[in-house]
Write an enzyme that holds these catalytic residues in place. Structure first.
Site, PDB file in Angstrom:
ATOM      1  N   ASP A 169       0.865  -1.189   0.000  1.00 24.92           N
ATOM      2  CA  ASP A 169       0.000   0.000   0.000  1.00 24.92           C
ATOM      3  C   ASP A 169       0.895   1.230   0.000  1.00 24.92           C
ATOM      4  O   ASP A 169       1.317   1.717   1.047  1.00 24.92           O
ATOM      5  CB  ASP A 169      -0.918  -0.009   1.219  1.00 24.92           C
ATOM      6  CG  ASP A 169      -1.881   1.178   1.226  1.00 24.92           C
ATOM      7  OD1 ASP A 169      -1.694   2.116   0.418  1.00 24.92           O
ATOM      8  OD2 ASP A 169      -2.822   1.164   2.040  1.00 24.92           O
ATOM      9  N   HIS A 174       0.816   8.225   3.192  1.00 26.19           N
ATOM     10  CA  HIS A 174       1.550   7.595   4.290  1.00 26.19           C
ATOM     11  C   HIS A 174       3.037   7.932   4.304  1.00 26.19           C
ATOM     12  O   HIS A 174       3.750   7.482   5.206  1.00 26.19           O
ATOM     13  CB  HIS A 174       1.377   6.074   4.212  1.00 26.19           C
ATOM     14  CG  HIS A 174      -0.052   5.646   4.258  1.00 26.19           C
ATOM     15  ND1 HIS A 174      -0.861   5.850   5.342  1.00 26.19           N
ATOM     16  CD2 HIS A 174      -0.832   5.034   3.311  1.00 26.19           C
ATOM     17  CE1 HIS A 174      -2.078   5.369   5.091  1.00 26.19           C
ATOM     18  NE2 HIS A 174      -2.073   4.881   3.871  1.00 26.19           N
ATOM     19  N   ILE A 189       0.192   9.752   7.716  1.00 28.54           N
ATOM     20  CA  ILE A 189      -0.494   8.950   8.727  1.00 28.54           C
ATOM     21  C   ILE A 189      -0.141   7.470   8.600  1.00 28.54           C
ATOM     22  O   ILE A 189       0.354   7.013   7.569  1.00 28.54           O
ATOM     23  CB  ILE A 189      -2.026   9.127   8.627  1.00 28.54           C
ATOM     24  CG1 ILE A 189      -2.563   8.556   7.309  1.00 28.54           C
ATOM     25  CG2 ILE A 189      -2.408  10.591   8.777  1.00 28.54           C
ATOM     26  CD1 ILE A 189      -4.083   8.519   7.219  1.00 28.54           C
ATOM     27  N   GLY A 192      -4.197   2.144   8.453  1.00 25.78           N
ATOM     28  CA  GLY A 192      -5.106   1.589   9.443  1.00 25.78           C
ATOM     29  C   GLY A 192      -4.853   0.118   9.708  1.00 25.78           C
ATOM     30  O   GLY A 192      -4.894  -0.339  10.862  1.00 25.78           O
TER      31      GLY A 192
END
Length: 262
Positions: A169, A174, A189, A192
């Site tokens: 990903d 990110h 960030i 998740g």
């Protein structure tokens, strides 16, 4: 949205070497002393590694035009482990759109992936795609109305998102500060799925279980986590599973969460 419900997303076989589940374990918080997670001679593959193998499925739905991947959020994740993943080898998967819920201002697409090793479902919150007169779907699980039975701390690493993105990903949110600002975030960030998986390691330890013995996991991504954040995880016994919520300071970041170990 009826044209999307039940949509076949095809099949895919993903082949990997043992370096990938080892890298994955390091990315979600395993250390060099966790030899059965990071040493090929003793390797047990974390069940959540399956979610990196199946990432192609929600991406395929976005490519088909169901929603705008730039604005759609990963709302919730479920995983059921059926048998241990091999240290290396090939995993064949098939995927379809299990459901489309109407939340009014948005639609929630549920993408289901099945294999001999696991079953997984992504819930994807797509702004601007609701209002089509469909069912709103079930409400998220609430934790018991009592004090937690326990709590634990998970310290994330400032470099954790940079490491985890090597598993597939590679969304710029990110890693790139400019991309994060464009998305309304002060800095890049955490993924998740990285946060959710990272919690399972100390959670297993707190129960005298091994993290590779995870059989069921689910959680709702309530707010972003930033690399370096410290999580407080409150837990409630709900035999044979454990319910949990994670927070950074007073901000809930993972809710409606549940884990079960063999």
């Amino acid at each position: 949205m009826s044209e999307w419900r039940g949509r076949d997303l095809g099949t895919k076989t993903v082949t990997y070497e043992d370096t990938q589940p080892i890298l994955y374990a390091l990315a979600v918080g395993a250390g060099a002393s966790d030899l059965d997670l990071v040493f090929e001679e003793r390797l047990r593959v974390l069940p959540t590694f399956a979610l990196t193998l199946a990432q192609w499925a929600p991406d395929a739905l976005a490519s088909a035009g169901a929603f705008d991947a730039r604005t759609t959020l990963h709302g919730m994740q479920r995983l059921r482990a059926l048998k241990p993943l091999p240290r290396s080898g090939s995993v064949e998967m098939k995927a379809h759109v299990a459901e489309v819920w109407d939340k009014g201002s948005a639609a929630v697409f549920e993408v289901a992936v099945e294999s001999d090793y696991f079953e997984a479902t992504w819930s994807l919150f797509a702004p601007g795609r609701g209002g089509f007169g469909g069912d709103r779907g079930p409400s998220a699980r609430r934790h018991p109305d009592r004090e937690p039975d326990g709590s634990l701390t998970v310290q994330t690493s400032p470099d954790q998102a940079a490491l985890y993105r090597l598993l597939g990903d590679r969304h710029h949110l990110h890693i790139d500060p400019e991309a994060a600002k464009t998305a309304g975030m002060p800095r890049p960030i955490m993924h998740g799925l990285c946060t959710l998986a990272a919690i399972t390691l100390p959670l297993a330890s707190s129960q005298g279980a091994h993290p590779a013995d995870l059989t069921e996991l689910e959680g709702r991504f309530a707010a972003p986590v930033f690399p370096g954040d410290e999580l407080r995880v409150d837990t409630w016994k709900d035999a044979p599973a454990t319910l949990f919520e994670a927070a950074v300071d007073d901000r809930t970041v993972i809710s409606a969460a549940r884990a079960r170990f063999a």
